[in-house]
Design an enzyme around this catalytic site. Structure first.
Site, short mmCIF file in Angstrom:
data_model
loop_
_atom_site.label_atom_id
_atom_site.label_comp_id
_atom_site.label_asym_id
_atom_site.label_seq_id
_atom_site.Cartn_x
_atom_site.Cartn_y
_atom_site.Cartn_z
N GLU A 1 0.89 -1.18 0.00
CA GLU A 1 0.00 0.00 0.00
C GLU A 1 0.91 1.21 0.00
O GLU A 1 1.49 1.56 1.03
CB GLU A 1 -0.90 -0.01 1.25
CG GLU A 1 -1.79 -1.25 1.36
CD GLU A 1 -2.81 -1.37 0.25
OE1 GLU A 1 -3.16 -0.34 -0.35
OE2 GLU A 1 -3.24 -2.49 -0.06
N CYS B 1 -2.35 8.96 2.61
CA CYS B 1 -2.13 8.56 1.22
C CYS B 1 -3.26 8.96 0.30
O CYS B 1 -3.02 9.29 -0.85
CB CYS B 1 -1.90 7.07 1.17
SG CYS B 1 -3.21 6.14 1.99
P1 NAD Z 1 8.61 4.97 4.36
O1 NAD Z 1 8.49 4.07 3.19
O2 NAD Z 1 9.80 5.82 4.49
O3 NAD Z 1 8.51 4.13 5.73
C1 NAD Z 1 7.48 3.22 5.97
C2 NAD Z 1 8.00 2.08 6.83
O4 NAD Z 1 9.02 1.37 6.11
C3 NAD Z 1 8.62 2.53 8.14
O5 NAD Z 1 8.35 1.57 9.14
C4 NAD Z 1 10.11 2.51 7.81
O6 NAD Z 1 10.92 2.36 8.95
C5 NAD Z 1 10.18 1.30 6.91
N1 NAD Z 1 11.35 1.27 6.02
C6 NAD Z 1 12.03 2.34 5.52
N2 NAD Z 1 13.05 1.87 4.74
C7 NAD Z 1 12.98 0.51 4.74
C8 NAD Z 1 13.73 -0.53 4.11
N3 NAD Z 1 14.76 -0.26 3.33
N4 NAD Z 1 13.35 -1.81 4.32
C9 NAD Z 1 12.28 -2.10 5.10
N5 NAD Z 1 11.55 -1.16 5.74
C10 NAD Z 1 11.88 0.13 5.55
O7 NAD Z 1 7.26 5.79 4.35
P2 NAD Z 1 6.97 7.23 4.95
O8 NAD Z 1 7.45 8.21 3.96
O9 NAD Z 1 7.42 7.35 6.33
O10 NAD Z 1 5.36 7.15 4.94
C11 NAD Z 1 4.60 7.87 4.10
C12 NAD Z 1 4.29 7.08 2.82
O11 NAD Z 1 3.36 6.05 3.11
C13 NAD Z 1 3.59 8.00 1.82
O12 NAD Z 1 4.09 7.76 0.53
C14 NAD Z 1 2.13 7.56 1.93
O13 NAD Z 1 1.35 7.83 0.80
C15 NAD Z 1 2.28 6.08 2.19
N6 NAD Z 1 1.04 5.53 2.78
C16 NAD Z 1 0.26 4.72 2.00
C17 NAD Z 1 -0.93 4.21 2.51
C18 NAD Z 1 -1.82 3.32 1.67
O14 NAD Z 1 -2.73 2.69 2.21
N7 NAD Z 1 -1.62 3.26 0.36
C19 NAD Z 1 -1.32 4.53 3.82
C20 NAD Z 1 -0.50 5.35 4.58
C21 NAD Z 1 0.69 5.85 4.04
#
Ligand code: NAD
Length: 480
Positions: free
Chosen positions: A251, A285
Site C-alpha cells: 500500500e 495517502c
Molecule cells: P517509508 O516508506 O519511508 O517508511 C514506511 C515504513 O518502512 C517505516 O516503518 C520505515 O521504517 C520502513 N522502512 C524504511 N526503509 C525501509 C527498508 N529499506 N526496508 C524495510 N523497511 C523500511 O514511508 P513514509 O514516507 O514514512 O510514509 C509515508 C508514505 O506512506 C507515503 O508515501 C504515503 O502515501 C504512504 N502511505 C500509503 C498508505 C496506503 O494505504 N496506500 C497509507 C499510509 C501511508
C-alpha cells in the site's frame, strides 16, 4: 531527559520486552523534545522474533476459527477500552490532533470486530471430479508468518489493517512500525497479549527502516510482506521479495486528484473537500493534493476554498480544538517546504502560504497551503506531496480533467463532483485509481476494498479481498 531515559521501550518478543544494543529517541513533534526511546533490533533480535512467530504459527493455525474470532473481538474491545491511552500516545508521537487520534482508535477497534466476523465467511469450493467417487475441495489456508511494516501517519489503524485479518485466518505477525511512532504498536502488542493471544503470535521489532526493516524483509521465513509506506521503499521490498518468489501486499503513495465539473454542487461539499485535503496535516495517502476545476467556476471556487482553508486551526495536538497539528518529523517538514518552493518557482501562485501561518513557537508546524496551478506545467505535479499543500488548476472540460488526473505514476484514489451521474460513471472507467468517490466524501469502510493501481501498490486491504490476501488456496483431490 529523565523522562526520556525512564521510558525506554524494548521490542515485544514472545510476550516479553527485549532490548537490542542501541536506542533511538522518540521525539514529540509539537515540542521537538525526546520523551522516550526505542531499541534498535539488530539482525539477531529480528531472527528471534521471526523464529518465535514461525513456531507459534504451528499451533495458532490449528486453533478453531470461532476461538480466533472471539479473541479478535476481545482485542477490538480492548482497543476501544484503551482509547485514551492509545490516543494520548498518538498525540505525543505522531503529533496527531486528539479528535483524530480518538477517531483512529475507533476505526482500529471496528476493523478487529469486522475481521472477526468476515473470517467466518471465508469460502472454499467443491468441484466435481473426473470420475465417480471423486471430488475436488479447494480450501483457504493461512499464508504463514507475516512481516508487517507500517508508516508513521496512522500507526494504529495501518497496523490493525494487517494484524486483524492475519490473526483472523491463523497467521502470526512480526510487526515493524515506523521508528518515529513505535510506542503505539508496542502498546497494541501488549493489549493482544493481555486478551489472550498466545506467545509469539504478535511480535514487534523496532528500529530504523534501513536496518531493522531491511533485516526483517531479508529474513527467509516470513511468507508474506505486508507493507504500507513510500513507493521507493515498496519497490525495494518488491525486489527483495522477487528473489524469494514471496508474496507482497504493498500500500504505497498517492497523488490523488479531485475533479469539479461545471454542474457540481461544489459549495455544499466544500467543507469536506477542504478536510480531505488537510486532515492529518496532509500526511495520508488518499488525501486530495490536486483539484481540477471547470474553468467557468475556477475563480469563485478558489476564493471560497482559500477562505475555508484559512479557518483551520493550527495548534498543539493535545488541544481538542486543533485541526492541524505539527508534521511528524523534520524530514517530512523539510521535504514539503522544498516542494512548495519548487512549485512557486515553476509558476505556482501562492494563495495561502502555510509557512506564514500563526503557530506555536516550537514544533514542526506547517499551515494549509493553497497554490493556483494555472501556470504550472502538469509535468511538475506528478509527485506525491505528503503535507498540507494543494494545487488547484482550471480545466476546459472533463476529458482534460481526466487526462490531467491520470498524469502521475500513482493511482490510489480520485474524487468526482458533478450532477451528471452518467458522465461520472462513464469516466469512472477512465480514471486509473483503486477507489473513486463520487459527489460525497466519507471514510473508507472496513467492508470495502482499499488499495491502488500503478505505483500506488499491489493487493487490497480491508473487505474480504483484504482478508484473502493472508490466505492461499489449497486444492485437495478427494477420492473415496
Ligand atoms: P517509508 O516508506 O519511508 O517508511 C514506511 C515504513 O518502512 C517505516 O516503518 C520505515 O521504517 C520502513 N522502512 C524504511 N526503509 C525501509 C527498508 N529499506 N526496508 C524495510 N523497511 C523500511 O514511508 P513514509 O514516507 O514514512 O510514509 C509515508 C508514505 O506512506 C507515503 O508515501 C504515503 O502515501 C504512504 N502511505 C500509503 C498508505 C496506503 O494505504 N496506500 C497509507 C499510509 C501511508
Amino acid at each position: 531527559m529523565d523522562r526520556y531515559v525512564q521510558q525506554r521501550r524494548g521490542c515485544w518478543i514472545d510476550g516479553e520486552e527485549r532490548s537490542g544494543g542501541d536506542w533511538v529517541p522518540v521525539i514529540d513533534p509539537a515540542t521537538e523534545q525526546a520523551f522516550a526511546a526505542i531499541t534498535v533490533a539488530d539482525r539477531a533480535l529480528v531472527d528471534e522474533a521471526v523464529q518465535g512467530a514461525v513456531h507459534a504459527q504451528e499451533s495458532w493455525k490449528r486453533v478453531p476459527a470461532a476461538e480466533r474470532g472471539a479473541l479478535l473481538h476481545a482485542l477490538g474491545e480492548s482497543i476501544a477500552g484503551e482509547q485514551e491511552a492509545l490516543s494520548s500516545l498518538m498525540v505525543e508521537e505522531v503529533g496527531k490532533p486528539l479528535r483524530a487520534a480518538r477517531a483512529e482508535v475507533r476505526s482500529a477497534s471496528r476493523l478487529c470486530h469486522y475481521f472477526a466476523e468476515e473470517m467466518l465467511r471465508l469460502k472454499g469450493e467443491l468441484l466435481p471430479g473426473a470420475c465417480r467417487r471423486e471430488q475436488v475441495l479447494v480450501v483457504r489456508e493461512p499464508v504463514g508468518t507475516v512481516a508487517a511494516i507500517t508508516p508513521f501517519n496512522y500507526p494504529l489503524s495501518n497496523l490493525v489493517c494487517k494484524l486483524a485479518p492475519a490473526l483472523a485466518v491463523g497467521c502470526t505477525v512480526v510487526a515493524k512500525p515506523d521508528e518515529h511512532t513505535s510506542l503505539t504498536a508496542l502498546l497494541l502488542a501488549r493489549l493482544a497479549g493481555a486478551v489472550g493471544y498466545p506467545q509469539g503470535t504478535v511480535q514487534v521489532v523496532t528500529g530504523p527502516g534501513p536496518e531493522t526493516g531491511r533485516f526483517l524483509v531479508e529474513h527467509p521465513l516470513p511468507r508474506l510482506v505486508a507493507f504500507t509506506g513510500s513507493a521507493q521503499v515498496g519497490r525495494e521490498i518488491l525486489a527483495l521479495n522477487a528473489a524469494r518468489v514471496r508474496k507482497s501486499v504493498l500500500e504505497l503513495g498517492g497523488n490523488c486528484p479531485a475533479i469539479v465539473c461545471e454542474d457540481a454542487d461544489w459549495a455544499a461539499v466544500l467543507p469536506d473537500l477542504v478536510e480531505q485535503t488537510f486532515k492529518n496535516s496532509g500526511q495520508y495517502c488518499y488525501r486530495i493534493s490536486r483539484i481540477y476545476v471547470a474553468r467557468s467556476l475556477f475563480e469563485a471556487f478558489l476564493d471560497q476554498f482559500v477562505k475555508h482553508a484559512a479557518t483551520l486551526r493550527l495548534g498543539p495536538p493535545g488541544d481538542p480544538d486543533t485541526d492541524l497539528g505539527p508534521l511528524n518529523n523534520p524530514g517530512v517538514l523539510a521535504r514539503v517546504r522544498a516542494q512548495i518552493e519548487q512549485l512557486v518557482n515553476q509558476g505556482g501562485r501562492l494563495l495561502l502560504d502555510g509557512r506564514q501561518a500563526a503557530r506555536p513557537p516550537l514544533g514542526y508546524y506547517l499551515g494549509p497551503t493553497v497554490i493556483d496551478g494555472a501556470r504550472i506545467d502538469p509535468e511538475h505535479t506528478r509527485e506525491e506531496i505528503f503535507g498540507p499543500v494543494v494545487i488547484i488548476s482550471p480545466v476546459s472540460g472533463v476529458a482534460e480533467a481526466v487526462a490531467r488526473a491520470n498524469a502521475t505514476p500513482y493511482g490510489l484514489a480520485a474524487y468526482w463532483f458533478g450532477r451528471d451521474l452518467g458522465a461520472a460513471l462513464d469516466h469512472a472507467g477512465d480514471l486509473e485509481v483503486g477507489s473513486l468517490w463520487i459527489n460525497r466524501i466519507h471514510p473508507a469502510y472496513s467492508h470495502a476494498p482499499f488499495g491502488g493501481v500503478k505505483q500506488s501498490g499491489l493487493g487490497r486491504e480491508k473487505s474480504h479481498f483484504g482478508l484473502e490476501e493472508f490466505t492461499e488456496p489449497k486444492t485437495i483431490y478427494l477420492s473415496y
